[in-house]
Design a protein around this motif. Structure first.
Motif, short mmCIF file in Angstrom:
data_model
loop_
_atom_site.label_atom_id
_atom_site.label_comp_id
_atom_site.label_asym_id
_atom_site.label_seq_id
_atom_site.Cartn_x
_atom_site.Cartn_y
_atom_site.Cartn_z
N TYR A 13 -1.98 20.55 -2.59
CA TYR A 13 -3.18 19.57 -2.63
C TYR A 13 -2.58 18.29 -1.99
O TYR A 13 -3.62 17.68 -1.26
CB TYR A 13 -3.29 19.51 -4.31
CG TYR A 13 -4.52 18.53 -4.69
CD1 TYR A 13 -5.73 19.13 -4.70
CD2 TYR A 13 -4.34 17.14 -4.54
CE1 TYR A 13 -6.77 18.14 -5.11
CE2 TYR A 13 -5.32 16.17 -4.72
CZ TYR A 13 -6.62 17.00 -5.15
OH TYR A 13 -7.82 16.05 -5.37
N LEU A 14 -1.55 17.84 -2.57
CA LEU A 14 -1.08 16.61 -1.43
C LEU A 14 -1.11 16.45 -0.05
O LEU A 14 -1.49 15.41 0.54
CB LEU A 14 0.26 16.22 -2.09
CG LEU A 14 0.46 15.99 -3.61
CD1 LEU A 14 2.01 15.46 -3.96
CD2 LEU A 14 -0.52 15.33 -4.30
N GLY A 27 0.81 -1.15 0.05
CA GLY A 27 0.03 -0.10 -0.01
C GLY A 27 0.93 1.31 -0.07
O GLY A 27 1.90 1.20 0.52
N ALA A 28 0.36 2.44 -0.67
CA ALA A 28 1.14 3.55 -0.78
C ALA A 28 0.53 4.68 0.26
O ALA A 28 -0.16 5.62 -0.39
CB ALA A 28 1.17 4.04 -1.99
N ARG A 29 0.43 4.21 1.56
CA ARG A 29 -0.15 5.15 2.49
C ARG A 29 0.45 6.40 2.78
O ARG A 29 0.12 7.42 3.10
CB ARG A 29 -0.55 4.57 3.59
CG ARG A 29 -1.53 3.40 3.85
CD ARG A 29 -1.53 2.52 4.88
NE ARG A 29 -2.44 1.71 4.73
CZ ARG A 29 -3.85 1.77 5.01
NH1 ARG A 29 -4.31 2.98 5.13
NH2 ARG A 29 -4.49 0.69 4.87
N ASP A 30 1.86 6.45 2.44
CA ASP A 30 2.75 7.52 2.55
C ASP A 30 3.31 7.71 1.37
O ASP A 30 3.78 7.19 0.72
CB ASP A 30 3.71 6.97 3.46
CG ASP A 30 4.64 8.38 4.00
OD1 ASP A 30 4.73 9.28 3.16
OD2 ASP A 30 5.17 8.45 5.24
N LEU A 31 3.22 9.18 0.94
CA LEU A 31 3.66 9.35 -0.38
C LEU A 31 5.26 9.32 -0.69
O LEU A 31 5.68 9.28 -1.77
CB LEU A 31 3.42 11.01 -0.68
CG LEU A 31 1.93 11.57 -0.45
CD1 LEU A 31 1.66 12.84 -1.20
CD2 LEU A 31 1.18 10.61 -1.51
N SER A 32 5.74 9.35 0.52
CA SER A 32 7.27 9.07 0.46
C SER A 32 7.76 7.48 0.04
O SER A 32 8.78 7.06 -0.40
CB SER A 32 8.14 9.11 1.75
OG SER A 32 7.60 8.36 2.68
N GLN A 85 -4.16 9.47 -8.80
CA GLN A 85 -3.61 10.32 -9.93
C GLN A 85 -3.78 9.61 -11.19
O GLN A 85 -3.40 8.17 -11.32
CB GLN A 85 -2.34 10.65 -9.58
CG GLN A 85 -1.72 11.63 -10.72
CD GLN A 85 -0.02 11.74 -10.57
OE1 GLN A 85 0.36 11.27 -9.48
NE2 GLN A 85 0.68 11.96 -11.59
N PHE A 86 -4.55 10.23 -12.18
CA PHE A 86 -4.74 9.52 -13.44
C PHE A 86 -4.23 10.30 -14.36
O PHE A 86 -3.97 11.61 -14.45
CB PHE A 86 -6.42 9.55 -13.88
CG PHE A 86 -6.94 8.61 -12.63
CD1 PHE A 86 -6.96 7.44 -12.59
CD2 PHE A 86 -7.37 9.26 -11.62
CE1 PHE A 86 -7.66 6.41 -11.65
CE2 PHE A 86 -8.29 8.62 -10.67
CZ PHE A 86 -8.24 7.23 -10.65
N ARG A 87 -3.47 9.91 -15.51
CA ARG A 87 -2.84 10.27 -16.66
C ARG A 87 -3.65 10.29 -17.81
O ARG A 87 -3.70 8.73 -18.27
CB ARG A 87 -1.36 10.33 -16.76
CG ARG A 87 -0.69 10.73 -17.60
CD ARG A 87 0.82 10.40 -17.61
NE ARG A 87 1.15 11.28 -16.39
CZ ARG A 87 2.38 11.26 -15.76
NH1 ARG A 87 3.26 10.17 -15.96
NH2 ARG A 87 2.70 11.81 -14.49
N PRO A 88 -3.92 11.15 -18.90
CA PRO A 88 -4.24 10.72 -20.22
C PRO A 88 -3.18 10.07 -20.96
O PRO A 88 -1.98 10.42 -21.16
CB PRO A 88 -4.77 12.07 -20.81
CG PRO A 88 -3.76 13.16 -19.94
CD PRO A 88 -3.76 12.60 -18.62
N LEU A 123 -6.16 14.81 -10.44
CA LEU A 123 -6.08 14.33 -9.22
C LEU A 123 -7.56 14.42 -8.69
O LEU A 123 -8.27 15.13 -8.60
CB LEU A 123 -5.26 15.51 -8.34
CG LEU A 123 -3.87 15.53 -8.71
CD1 LEU A 123 -2.99 16.67 -7.82
CD2 LEU A 123 -3.11 14.23 -8.67
N VAL A 124 -7.71 13.24 -7.85
CA VAL A 124 -9.31 13.10 -7.25
C VAL A 124 -8.84 12.54 -5.87
O VAL A 124 -8.48 11.32 -5.53
CB VAL A 124 -10.21 11.81 -7.96
CG1 VAL A 124 -11.65 11.94 -7.60
CG2 VAL A 124 -10.15 12.33 -9.66
N ALA A 125 -9.39 13.13 -4.86
CA ALA A 125 -9.47 12.77 -3.57
C ALA A 125 -10.94 12.49 -3.04
O ALA A 125 -11.74 13.17 -3.33
CB ALA A 125 -8.67 13.76 -2.72
#
Length: 260
Positions: A145-146, A84-89, A154-157, A101-103
């Motif tokens: 935002y983060l 899991g990526a709970r911490d952005l680090s 985070q989604f990228r076209p 970005l969708v939160a």
């Protein structure tokens, strides 16, 4: 027992290599008993598993000997661990124009999971958003935002050009809004009112409507909407499993409690 495959995991990418001399011609990869990929011929294959939820998953690799006297497939099973990526680090982040970005979390914890927040990235440091109140539209750092919304995706076209077109609209929209303010016209104003036209940019605006407008009017790409207002939850559902977008990052706790 003879091994026929070597499976290696590098973060959220799998490498599957055939190591036996059996003449296998077709391969199927199953995760949690669902076929997720198939390959023909070759000795080594790669599979992106970034879409999987964090935790333990069942992986099975099946090889078929087409045209063989003994048609029985060769199957090997593995345990797949997705962190899991709970911490952005935990992971390296990068941003590109057009990323969304969708939160599902909010600064007001009482509405976390019910409202959420979204924004469109304009470059590797900044985004444009409609965060509520005044000003209705603003350009701010991605980092803020983060910090405010750690539980996000985070989604990228896939099309870089489509992302650039959406950003071009968002930036011009922001400039037009600033000009309106200079002229004493407070348009659009921020509002979540359901009774408003999604395609009308100048009466009301909110976070996910801003993203919708940027892609619809800038890149001629319209996200589907199921109810009157296009919520962050609607945007999130549109982007998941969307062949036109790639999931770059998804916090394991992203969750919307209602279908809005």
């Amino acid at each position: 027992m003879q091994k026929h495959f070597k499976v290696m995991q590098d973060g959220r990418k799998l490498s599957i290599q055939k190591i036996s001399n059996l003449p296998l011609h077709h391969y199927g990869v199953y995760i949690d008993y669902h076929l997720v990929a198939s390959f023909h011929n070759g000795q080594q294959f790669y599979l992106d598993v970034s879409w999987l939820e964090p935790g333990e998953h069942h992986l099975m690799v099946v090889g078929y000997r087409l045209g063989a006297v003994d048609p029985m497939p060769i199957a090997e099973q593995y345990s797949l661990q997705v962190a899991g990526a709970r911490d952005l680090s935990d992971i390296e982040r990068n941003f590109r124009a057009g990323d969304i970005l969708v939160a599902s979390d909010n600064l007001n914890e009482n509405i976390t999971g019910y409202v959420g927040h979204s924004a469109i990235v304009v470059d590797d440091e900044y985004l444009i958003e409609s965060p509520g109140g005044y000003p209705a539209i603003r350009k701010d750092t991605i980092q803020q935002y983060l910090d405010k919304h750690p539980v996000h995706a985070q989604f990228r076209p896939i099309s870089k050009e489509m992302g650039l077109q959406a950003v071009k609209y968002a930036e011009q929209y922001l400039e037009d809004y600033k000009q309106n303010i200079k002229e004493g016209k407070n348009k659009p104003t921020f509002s979540f009112m359901a009774i408003q036209e999604l395609e009308n940019p100048w009466e009301y605006i909110y976070c996910s409507k801003l993203v919708w407008l940027s892609y619809a009017k800038g890149a001629n790409y319209k996200f589907k909407n199921d109810f009157l207002w296009f919520s962050p939850e609607d945007l999130y559902k549109n982007l998941l499993d969307n062949q036109d977008f790639k999931t770059i990052y998804r916090h394991s706790d992203v969750k919307f409690k209602i279908n809005s």
